[in-house]
Motif scaffolding. Structure first.
Motif, PDB file in Angstrom:
ATOM      1  N   GLN A 145       0.840  -1.204   0.000  1.00  0.00           N
ATOM      2  CA  GLN A 145       0.000   0.000   0.000  1.00  0.00           C
ATOM      3  C   GLN A 145       0.878   1.258   0.000  1.00  0.00           C
ATOM      4  OE1 GLN A 145      -2.879  -0.532   3.176  1.00  0.00           O
ATOM      5  NE2 GLN A 145      -3.357  -2.589   2.460  1.00  0.00           N
ATOM      6  N   PHE A 146       1.562   1.446  -1.138  1.00  0.00           N
ATOM      7  CA  PHE A 146       2.388   2.635  -1.309  1.00  0.00           C
ATOM      8  C   PHE A 146       1.504   3.886  -1.373  1.00  0.00           C
ATOM      9  CE2 PHE A 146       4.912  -0.774  -3.366  1.00  0.00           C
ATOM     10  CZ  PHE A 146       6.049  -0.692  -2.594  1.00  0.00           C
ATOM     11  N   ASN A 147       2.119   5.019  -1.211  1.00  0.00           N
ATOM     12  CA  ASN A 147       1.395   6.294  -1.260  1.00  0.00           C
ATOM     13  C   ASN A 147       1.233   6.716  -2.719  1.00  0.00           C
ATOM     14  OD1 ASN A 147       0.365   8.850  -0.967  1.00  0.00           O
ATOM     15  ND2 ASN A 147       1.751   9.430   0.684  1.00  0.00           N
ATOM     16  N   ARG A 148       0.350   6.039  -3.410  1.00  0.00           N
ATOM     17  CA  ARG A 148       0.200   6.263  -4.850  1.00  0.00           C
ATOM     18  C   ARG A 148      -0.431   7.620  -5.154  1.00  0.00           C
ATOM     19  NH1 ARG A 148       1.101   1.412  -7.683  1.00  0.00           N
ATOM     20  NH2 ARG A 148       1.215  -0.409  -6.317  1.00  0.00           N
ATOM     21  N   ARG A 154       9.682  18.679 -10.058  1.00  0.00           N
ATOM     22  CA  ARG A 154      11.094  18.881  -9.696  1.00  0.00           C
ATOM     23  C   ARG A 154      11.611  17.789  -8.756  1.00  0.00           C
ATOM     24  NH1 ARG A 154       9.729  24.835  -7.802  1.00  0.00           N
ATOM     25  NH2 ARG A 154       8.756  25.594  -9.719  1.00  0.00           N
ATOM     26  N   ASP A 155      10.746  16.901  -8.275  1.00  0.00           N
ATOM     27  CA  ASP A 155      11.192  15.854  -7.341  1.00  0.00           C
ATOM     28  C   ASP A 155      12.151  14.901  -8.043  1.00  0.00           C
ATOM     29  OD1 ASP A 155       9.571  16.871  -5.334  1.00  0.00           O
ATOM     30  OD2 ASP A 155       7.875  15.574  -5.860  1.00  0.00           O
ATOM     31  N   ASP A 156      13.306  14.625  -7.405  1.00  0.00           N
ATOM     32  CA  ASP A 156      14.227  13.654  -7.996  1.00  0.00           C
ATOM     33  C   ASP A 156      13.802  12.241  -7.625  1.00  0.00           C
ATOM     34  OD1 ASP A 156      15.217  13.033  -5.416  1.00  0.00           O
ATOM     35  OD2 ASP A 156      16.872  14.445  -5.608  1.00  0.00           O
ATOM     36  N   ASP A 157      14.500  11.245  -8.155  1.00  0.00           N
ATOM     37  CA  ASP A 157      14.045   9.857  -8.010  1.00  0.00           C
ATOM     38  C   ASP A 157      14.119   9.362  -6.568  1.00  0.00           C
ATOM     39  OD1 ASP A 157      13.584   9.923 -10.686  1.00  0.00           O
ATOM     40  OD2 ASP A 157      15.200   8.561 -11.260  1.00  0.00           O
ATOM     41  N   LEU A 158      15.134   9.753  -5.832  1.00  0.00           N
ATOM     42  CA  LEU A 158      15.214   9.324  -4.433  1.00  0.00           C
ATOM     43  C   LEU A 158      14.094   9.949  -3.614  1.00  0.00           C
ATOM     44  CD1 LEU A 158      19.071   9.314  -3.797  1.00  0.00           C
ATOM     45  CD2 LEU A 158      17.554   7.364  -4.151  1.00  0.00           C
ATOM     46  N   LEU A 192      11.173  10.664  -4.810  1.00  0.00           N
ATOM     47  CA  LEU A 192       9.977   9.913  -5.210  1.00  0.00           C
ATOM     48  C   LEU A 192       9.888   8.584  -4.451  1.00  0.00           C
ATOM     49  CD1 LEU A 192      10.010  10.547  -9.062  1.00  0.00           C
ATOM     50  CD2 LEU A 192       8.406  11.513  -7.399  1.00  0.00           C
ATOM     51  N   ILE A 193      11.031   7.930  -4.257  1.00  0.00           N
ATOM     52  CA  ILE A 193      11.019   6.678  -3.486  1.00  0.00           C
ATOM     53  C   ILE A 193      10.569   6.953  -2.055  1.00  0.00           C
ATOM     54  CG2 ILE A 193      12.453   4.813  -2.551  1.00  0.00           C
ATOM     55  CD1 ILE A 193      14.137   4.977  -5.118  1.00  0.00           C
ATOM     56  N   ARG A 194      11.074   8.027  -1.460  1.00  0.00           N
ATOM     57  CA  ARG A 194      10.644   8.392  -0.104  1.00  0.00           C
ATOM     58  C   ARG A 194       9.130   8.620  -0.062  1.00  0.00           C
ATOM     59  NH1 ARG A 194      15.067   9.576   3.104  1.00  0.00           N
ATOM     60  NH2 ARG A 194      16.952  10.222   1.988  1.00  0.00           N
ATOM     61  N   GLN A 195       8.616   9.331  -1.071  1.00  0.00           N
ATOM     62  CA  GLN A 195       7.181   9.600  -1.110  1.00  0.00           C
ATOM     63  C   GLN A 195       6.377   8.307  -1.245  1.00  0.00           C
ATOM     64  OE1 GLN A 195       6.505  12.456  -4.224  1.00  0.00           O
ATOM     65  NE2 GLN A 195       7.851  14.002  -3.300  1.00  0.00           N
ATOM     66  N   VAL A 224       9.709   0.008   6.505  1.00  0.00           N
ATOM     67  CA  VAL A 224      10.272  -0.079   5.157  1.00  0.00           C
ATOM     68  C   VAL A 224      10.569   1.340   4.698  1.00  0.00           C
ATOM     69  CG1 VAL A 224       9.946  -0.891   2.792  1.00  0.00           C
ATOM     70  CG2 VAL A 224       8.925  -2.163   4.698  1.00  0.00           C
ATOM     71  N   THR A 225      11.815   1.750   4.807  1.00  0.00           N
ATOM     72  CA  THR A 225      12.234   3.109   4.488  1.00  0.00           C
ATOM     73  C   THR A 225      13.329   3.076   3.437  1.00  0.00           C
ATOM     74  OG1 THR A 225      13.966   3.150   6.179  1.00  0.00           O
ATOM     75  CG2 THR A 225      11.731   3.825   6.855  1.00  0.00           C
ATOM     76  N   LEU A 226      13.580   4.228   2.833  1.00  0.00           N
ATOM     77  CA  LEU A 226      14.669   4.306   1.859  1.00  0.00           C
ATOM     78  C   LEU A 226      15.997   3.977   2.530  1.00  0.00           C
ATOM     79  CD1 LEU A 226      15.878   4.949  -0.884  1.00  0.00           C
ATOM     80  CD2 LEU A 226      15.830   7.381  -0.260  1.00  0.00           C
TER      81      LEU A 226
END
Length: 587
Positions: free
Chosen positions: A232-235, A375-379, A381-384, A396-398
């Motif tokens: 259940q990611f924060n889609r 402007r969000d970079d890929d890392l 986005l993973i955090r989000q 489960v964190t980056l």
């Protein structure tokens, strides 16, 4: 119109900056249905979510049904658990119209007519109820509509089911007894069996079986199509649908119609610009001839993000080189297990290649779409993605993924999702009777829906095209991404058609000769392989070939239909009647 699917299954390169970009642009939305939606809806209407038995419990199983799944090709990481169950005494049974590589390794292959799986499930339930092999305590505590399901199953005695499925009545009854007497039976189903007119209901019906018996109560018991409902990611934060104005939605399996005749069904104006990424619709979309006719429109502006010059890239006005998984950041979930995986770049992007996320960032900047979300970079986005209120993603964190590379979801071992009910349905129970389906005008109780193209549904069509074509991906390809690899193409040889000896004899088809496979939608040529590894009345054309690599510039999707499944608006790739004729040999 954006057009994408699972060329990558990573969240960041598959479903983030692209969604934000197209929402800001006000583009048409794409209904991404081409793989799993029919079965997904079937599961949600029954179990409440795409959640199933944990494969790590399979060594505790005493019976494993591999139902409509070629595990050794499409799900090989499950096979060690299958072997562990067998080593501890479990019988492994394959239910499939094809004697696949997987079926060859099982204790038994049960050949079933394509599209009749729901009837078999109801036949099994008929015997379970008739011979008192059900778990009455579980039914009373944790299910809704048990009496209605019992009545429906009574309509499907083994003799009737035998006539539908082509499986002997005695074997249906014995299979039901094996299942009912097992202590922990694991049913692994896959997406092939939902690619026909009644596919959503087929998955729904099969998924009722563990609740009729005791199998959800023990490790190694239950049914699994997908585990994606646990991730259940924060889609909402990733996709930002709130940025889009009201726009139409186009079903991706009806791309041919959308490009050529939108007024026929998808509505709205013709598509004027198409951006394709993570997909190769000129090879994989149904009714391929119509798709190509649309791609050939002079006024259509087409951009393709790709690694290779695919069939689709050949039609592009602009091709933008995209990175592979070796060159970018991403985070992956699963629909077969319970691990989140971090994808690290191991090399710098080659040449001018850029990640999909960066391509959409750059296009947005060039177009003046200067919104902070671009402007969000890929890392970030993973955090989000991981910033979720779901307890299952707790921990489960980056940072943890950077340290370990992968993490199991916060679910217990053994993971028994429905041992004590707790189904995420409106009632909190396994819903044999679904009010949600009733509200949609669909039969609220599991039932059998014949394929659209079958002797039962379309006798006139079946008289002209009597063979049911299955065109699952060739083992060497799995998807079209691998069609570029010379060694894999050489291993796959050329487009082939496996045909039963009796069907070949009736058509004067000899092993190793070229045949034409055709229906009213189109045709393709293949080399005949005469074998009893398909049941009579069924033919198999391992796909998905790039058409530039075929002798006639066509593939099996020249014959498939743009029709939709009963639930989820999914494709009906295997609901496809054809005829096979020999190609005259040149002197």
């Amino acid at each position: 119109l954006p057009y994408s699917y699972s060329g990558t299954l990573g969240l960041i390169q598959g479903d983030t900056m692209d969604h934000r970009f197209f929402h800001l642009l006000g583009a048409s939305m794409l209904d991404r249905t081409i793989c799993s939606t029919a079965g997904g809806v079937g599961l949600r209407m029954t179990l409440g979510a795409s959640i199933g038995a944990d494969p790590e419990g399979m060594p505790e199983s005493d019976l494993v049904l591999l139902w409509g799944t070629n595990t050794l090709t499409s799900n090989p990481h499950l096979w060690p658990f299958v072997r562990a169950a067998r080593e501890r005494g479990a019988r492994i049974i394959a239910i499939d119209p094809l004697r696949t590589r997987t079926a060859e390794q099982c204790d038994e292959w049960i050949p079933i007519k394509p599209g009749t799986d729901a009837a078999l499930a109801l036949g099994i339930m008929h015997v379970l109820f008739a011979e008192h092999l059900e778990d009455t305590d579980y039914l009373e505590r944790y299910t809704l509509g048990a009496s209605e399901l019992r009545a429906r199953a009574a309509e499907y005695p083994p003799a009737r089911v035998a006539a539908i499925t082509g499986i002997p009545a005695e074997r249906i009854a014995e299979l039901a007894r094996e299942y009912g007497r097992a202590k922990a039976a694991f049913v692994r189903i896959n997406y092939g069996l939902q690619r026909h007119g009644g596919g959503g209901m087929a998955v729904r019906t099969i998924s009722c079986l563990p609740a009729v018996t005791r199998h959800w109560r023990r490790a190694g018991g239950g049914v699994q199509l997908s585990s994606s409902g646990n991730f259940q990611f924060n889609r909402a934060t990733l996709y930002r649908p709130d940025l889009s104005p009201p726009v139409r939605t186009i079903n991706m399996i009806r791309l041919g119609e959308a490009l050529n005749a939108p007024d026929a069904g998808v509505g709205g104006p013709p598509v004027r610009a198409l951006v394709v990424y993570n997909s190769n619709p000129a090879a994989v979309a149904p009714e391929r001839t119509e798709v190509v006719r649309g791609l050939a429109r002079e006024e259509l502006f087409t951009v393709v993000l790709e690694h290779f010059l695919t069939d689709t890239a050949d039609w592009a006005d602009i091709v933008l080189p995209a990175t592979t998984q070796l060159e970018h950041w991403d985070v992956h979930y699963s629909y077969g297990h319970h691990y989140v995986t971090l994808n690290r770049p191991s090399i710098a992007p080659v040449g001018e290649c850029k990640p999909n996320s960066e391509i959409f960032r750059l296009i947005a900047a060039r177009m003046g779409l200067d919104h902070p979300v671009m402007r969000d970079d890929d890392l970030e986005l993973i955090r989000q993605a991981l910033d979720s209120e779901s307890e299952k993603l707790s921990g489960v964190t980056l940072e943890a993924l950077l340290e370990k590379g992968y993490m199991r979801l916060n679910v217990p071992r053994p993971y028994l999702p429905f041992a004590q009910g707790c189904f995420p349905t409106p009632s909190g129970k396994c819903e044999f009777h679904s009010q949600r389906l009733a509200d949609m005008g669909v039969d609220p109780v599991p039932t059998y829906t014949p394929p659209y193209e079958s002797a039962d549904s379309s006798p006139e069509l079946a008289s002209r095209f009597p063979l049911a074509l299955i065109s699952s991906p060739a083992h060497q390809f799995l998807n079209t991404s691998f069609g570029i690899v010379d060694s894999l193409r050489k291993s796959a040889r050329e487009p082939e058609l496996t045909i039963h000896p009796e069907d070949a004899l009736a058509r004067s088809v000899l092993n190793g000769t070229r045949v034409e496979v055709h229906n009213d939608r189109g045709s393709f040529s293949a080399v005949a392989r005469v074998s009893d590894s398909v049941r009579e009345g069924t033919v198999w054309a391992p796909s998905i070939w790039w058409t530039k690599h075929t002798s006639d510039g066509r593939n099996a999707n020249d014959t498939t239909s743009q029709r939709e499944t009963d639930l989820g608006h999914g494709p009906v790739f295997y609901d496809n009647l054809v005829e096979v004729t020999p190609v005259p040999q040149r002197d």
